[in-house]
Structure formats: C-alpha cells, structure tokens
Design an enzyme around this catalytic site. Structure first.
Site, short mmCIF file in Angstrom:
data_model
loop_
_atom_site.label_atom_id
_atom_site.label_comp_id
_atom_site.label_asym_id
_atom_site.label_seq_id
_atom_site.Cartn_x
_atom_site.Cartn_y
_atom_site.Cartn_z
N TYR A 106 -9.57 -10.65 -6.99
CA TYR A 106 -8.84 -10.79 -8.25
C TYR A 106 -8.99 -11.94 -9.35
O TYR A 106 -8.73 -11.58 -10.32
CB TYR A 106 -7.38 -10.85 -7.60
N HIS B 272 -2.72 2.97 -6.10
CA HIS B 272 -3.35 1.71 -5.55
C HIS B 272 -3.37 0.67 -6.62
O HIS B 272 -3.60 -0.41 -6.29
CB HIS B 272 -4.57 2.06 -4.76
N ARG C 41 0.87 -1.24 0.11
CA ARG C 41 -0.12 -0.22 -0.18
C ARG C 41 0.82 1.13 -0.06
O ARG C 41 2.00 1.27 0.62
CB ARG C 41 -0.70 0.15 1.17
#
Length: 311
Positions: free
Chosen positions: A292, A257, A166
C-alpha cells in the site's frame, strides 16, 4: 487433467494429496477456492512428473527429487503460457506439499525446495478514491426495487470500506455479532483473529438494514440474508457494485475487494502506520501490507506530474 487420465496418480499419492488438502483446509482455514486451486497445482506437477520420469509419481519416488525436475516443470509451464506470477503461485503450493510430505515420509527434499521461484513485479492494489467510494454507495442505496436489499448491500459495502473486512468475513457474521461493540472480533485467513474497530457509520448502516430486513435476527444464523432468508452470496454484492461501477464510469477493478484496498490506502494517507494497518487487515506478514505504500507513492507521483510547472 484428472487422476483418471493416462498419468493417473498411484493410490498412495492420491491419498497423500487428499490428506494434505484436508490439512490445509482444517489447519490453515483455506477457502474452497484456494483448495481447488491447490489441487489443480499439484495434479499438474505430479502428472508432469509421471511423464518426465516415465512412471506414476509415488510418495517414495518424490524422495529423489532435485532442482532438475523442478526446473523442468517450470520450463514446461512457461511453454504452456504461464506467466511469472502464476508460476510462482503454483510453485508455492507445490513447495508446501513437498515440505508436508517430506516431514510425513521422513526424507530430505531440501535440494528440490532450493529451486528458485520466478521473480515478478507485484501489481499494486487499485483502490477507489473517497469520492468514488461514496458515489458507489449512493448509487447502491437506491439500486434495488426492494429497499431492505439496497440497505443490506450498503451495509456490507460500508463494512468493507469502513472496517477493512474481506467480503467473506463480512458475510460470515451472525446474528450473535449484533449489536456491534466498539470492535468486532474477526477470524480471518489461517484462523487468525483480530480486533477491528467499528465506525459509527458502519454501525448505523447495519442498524438501518436490520430495521428494514423482513427476516428475524437469529443468534446462530446469518446477519446478512438473501431474499430467501439464507446467508447472502458474495456474488450479489459484486453485482450491485458492478451496476454502480457502470453508472459512475469506474474501471473493472472497482470490486468489493477494492473497498478493502480503499480502507488501507485511505488510512495510510491519513497518517496510519503500516504495523497498525497490518493488524487491522489481518495480514500475516508486514510485506503484504507494504504494497500500500506503493499505491500512496504512485498517487503522489501522479499528482506531482500533473501539477508541477516543469511537467
């Protein structure tokens, strides 16, 4: 909506809310942004209760909450234009607070907590393709008049794409973290620690930045510096990528991101298993990582529709 308005919180409720927010920040490593959002969620709910019940909510008055009040609040928020996803997030914060205060005060709120959250279709992450990510880094590498600033921005973005960090995690790194070993110990959300392998390309990018950086490397100070020597602000990385996005004609979803999303998606496409990717990303739940697979399936169907002779 503020605590000083016509439906002001009682002192006891105001104190309880402040204590819960402090607990969330201290024990679950919530960001300032998340704490601000939680505070807004609870003020909206408690102010609604004040109007609905005809008196300011107190910790004791919460003991009688039922599904009826929870449903009435949900209906009120929908009438104000809240979508299912936003309402579900708001209700999640409210449930966390109610569980906390019921434990603290010793009453049973299972009836209120059994109210269902609205269902919504989770939006898929929108990663960059490998070509788009490389193109963005190429543009960022020459995007600033000061070479060390460009090298810094490339180094940060390489950590996001190459290690799945992150941006907040990358910018928390200190001088003591350098030189990088085979893996970095990263403390993520909720104070969870994970080991993240460091690719040579990421190590090289940071080394090049440090070679050019005019600020000395200090163990307990920021690894990535702003031009005045302080800890780098994430907005500057967003701005650098925004320029690259415009130059390449990429969509607004091409954010820092999205580079983390790209890490996960490209790893999955290369044969990585979900459990490993979950650990590398620092997700608390495998269900978060499973999104994902939807990205991978969506990309596969896109290729299929474009290439199949009967399409």
């Amino acid at each position: 909506m503020t605590e000083s308005g016509p439906l002001a919180l009682s002192p006891a409720m105001s104190d309880a809310l402040a204590r819960w927010l402090e607990t969330e920040a201290a024990t679950r490593d919530r960001s300032d942004h998340t704490i601000t959002a939680y505070r807004g969620d609870l003020l909206a709910f408690l102010s609604f209760l004040g109007g609905y019940l005809g008196e300011a909510a107190t910790p004791k008055s919460l003991a009688s909450l039922t599904q009826s009040e929870m449903r009435a609040f949900a209906a009120s928020e929908r009438a104000r234009g809240f979508g299912a996803r936003s309402l579900a997030r708001r209700q999640s914060a409210i449930r966390s607070f109610l569980r906390w205060i019921s434990d603290r005060e010793g009453f049973d709120l299972s009836a209120a907590l059994s109210a269902r959250s609205p269902k919504y279709a989770r939006s898929l992450p929108r990663p960059l393709t490998p070509e788009q990510a490389r193109g963005a880094l190429d543009i960022v590498s020459t995007g600033h008049d000061t070479p060390w600033v460009s090298a810094r921005d490339v180094a940060v973005m390489t950590l996001l794409w190459g290690c799945g960090l992150r941006i907040s995690e990358a910018l928390k790194l200190n001088g003591s973290d350098w030189p990088f070993r085979e893996a970095l110990t990263i403390t993520g959300k909720g104070g969870r620690q994970r080991q993240v392998p460091v690719l040579p390309v990421a190590r090289d990018a940071v080394a090049q930045y440090l070679q050019l950086c005019p600020w000395p490397l200090v163990a307990d100070e920021a690894l990535f510096r702003g031009v005045r020597g302080g800890r780098l602000d994430s907005g500057l990385i967003s701005a650098a990528l925004r320029k690259a996005r415009a130059a390449l004609g990429l969509p607004p979803t091409a954010t820092p991101h999205a580079l983390r999303h790209s890490f996960a998606t490209h790893l999955l496409a290369a044969g990585g298993d979900l459990r490993t990717i979950q650990e590398l990303l620092g997700h608390a739940s495998l269900s978060t990582t499973q999104v994902y697979t939807g990205v991978d399936d969506a990309q596969l169907m896109s290729v299929y529709r474009a290439a199949h002779p009967r399409s």
